[in-house]
Motif scaffolding. Structure first.
Motif, short mmCIF file in Angstrom:
data_model
loop_
_atom_site.label_atom_id
_atom_site.label_comp_id
_atom_site.label_asym_id
_atom_site.label_seq_id
_atom_site.Cartn_x
_atom_site.Cartn_y
_atom_site.Cartn_z
N UNK A 118 0.81 -1.21 0.00
CA UNK A 118 0.00 0.00 0.00
C UNK A 118 0.85 1.26 0.00
N UNK A 119 1.99 1.22 0.65
CA UNK A 119 2.91 2.35 0.59
C UNK A 119 3.50 2.49 -0.81
N UNK A 120 3.89 1.35 -1.41
CA UNK A 120 4.46 1.39 -2.76
C UNK A 120 3.44 1.91 -3.77
N UNK A 121 2.18 1.57 -3.55
CA UNK A 121 1.11 2.01 -4.45
C UNK A 121 0.61 3.42 -4.13
N UNK A 122 1.18 4.06 -3.11
CA UNK A 122 0.78 5.40 -2.68
C UNK A 122 -0.69 5.44 -2.25
N UNK A 123 -1.11 4.37 -1.57
CA UNK A 123 -2.47 4.30 -1.05
C UNK A 123 -2.52 4.28 0.48
N UNK A 124 -1.40 4.02 1.12
CA UNK A 124 -1.38 3.81 2.56
C UNK A 124 -1.94 5.00 3.34
N UNK A 125 -1.69 6.20 2.87
CA UNK A 125 -2.11 7.40 3.60
C UNK A 125 -3.63 7.56 3.64
N UNK A 126 -4.34 6.83 2.79
CA UNK A 126 -5.79 6.93 2.76
C UNK A 126 -6.46 6.06 3.81
N UNK A 127 -5.68 5.21 4.48
CA UNK A 127 -6.25 4.25 5.43
C UNK A 127 -5.91 4.61 6.87
N UNK A 128 -6.91 4.44 7.71
CA UNK A 128 -6.76 4.66 9.14
C UNK A 128 -6.03 3.50 9.81
N UNK A 129 -6.08 2.33 9.20
CA UNK A 129 -5.40 1.16 9.74
C UNK A 129 -5.21 0.11 8.67
N UNK A 130 -4.11 -0.63 8.75
CA UNK A 130 -3.83 -1.74 7.85
C UNK A 130 -3.63 -2.98 8.72
#
Length: 215
Positions: A118-130
């Protein structure tokens, strides 16, 4: 606040090719024949230990762990980079986040791998938790894991959502009273999704906007 739990592989990311290559590599290195396409298809979604037990027709824990280790070595070196974000997913996540929904990921993939992807895809910042599994297999039962995560959420739980492409995603949601959405663009076949008895079945990510923002 409404929470939306998303499955990862087959829902947000198309990681099938990389996972499949790593499974086949592990089987070959242990002297097993390559999995047929229909056998391999069943491996995308369930816990990896369950998949190897089925592919090798074995319950021998040491053998299964050996296969998992070989799979992970190949996957972390090569397979993990072989993925794509499904078309339309990024835009939908951004709209949901901007609308104030709390977005989380719930996956049977090890948490370290899920976070990297998710970090590599630049999506991680959109999530409150993984939220993923542990490397030793703990937290691989999605129903149990969702139960742990939902405890601190507001009731009734039907104010929250679970989005996924396999029956285990829908079963987890139904077990705890969440709204469930099955997505057809992932790895679950039509019979599996219809049999899971989800609240909604959608064919494109954009359909989530109307469901989640107008409910």
């Amino acid at each position: 606040m409404t929470t939306v739990f998303f499955d990862l592989d087959g829902t947000l990311l198309d990681s099938q090719r990389g996972i499949g290559e790593s499974i086949q590599n592990a089987l070959a290195s242990l002297g097993y024949p390559q999995a047929a396409p229909e056998q391999l298809q069943r491996c995308f979604g369930p816990p990896i230990r369950d998949s190897f037990a089925r592919l090798m027709n074995s319950t021998e824990k040491a053998l299964i762990e050996d296969a998992v280790i070989r799979f992970r070595q190949h996957y972390l070196q090569q397979g993990i980079r072989n993925y794509q974000v499904y078309p339309g997913i990024r835009e939908v996540l951004e709209q949901l986040s901007d609308a104030g929904l709390r977005l989380r990921v719930l996956t049977v993939k090890p948490q370290t791998q899920a976070m990297w992807l998710l970090q590599d895809a630049s999506l991680a910042s959109l999530f409150d938790g993984i939220h993923g599994s542990e490397l030793n297999g703990d937290k691989s039962d999605k129903t149990e894991h969702l139960g742990e995560l939902i405890k601190d959420h507001s009731r009734p739980y039907n104010g929250h959502w679970m989005i996924g492409d396999r029956s285990n995603d829908i079963q987890a949601a139904r077990a705890h009273g969440l709204n469930s959405v099955a997505v057809s663009w992932g790895y679950g076949e039509a019979d599996e999704l219809s049999g899971a008895n989800s609240d909604y079945l959608i064919d494109e990510p954009a359909a989530l906007i109307g469901l989640l923002l107008n409910s």
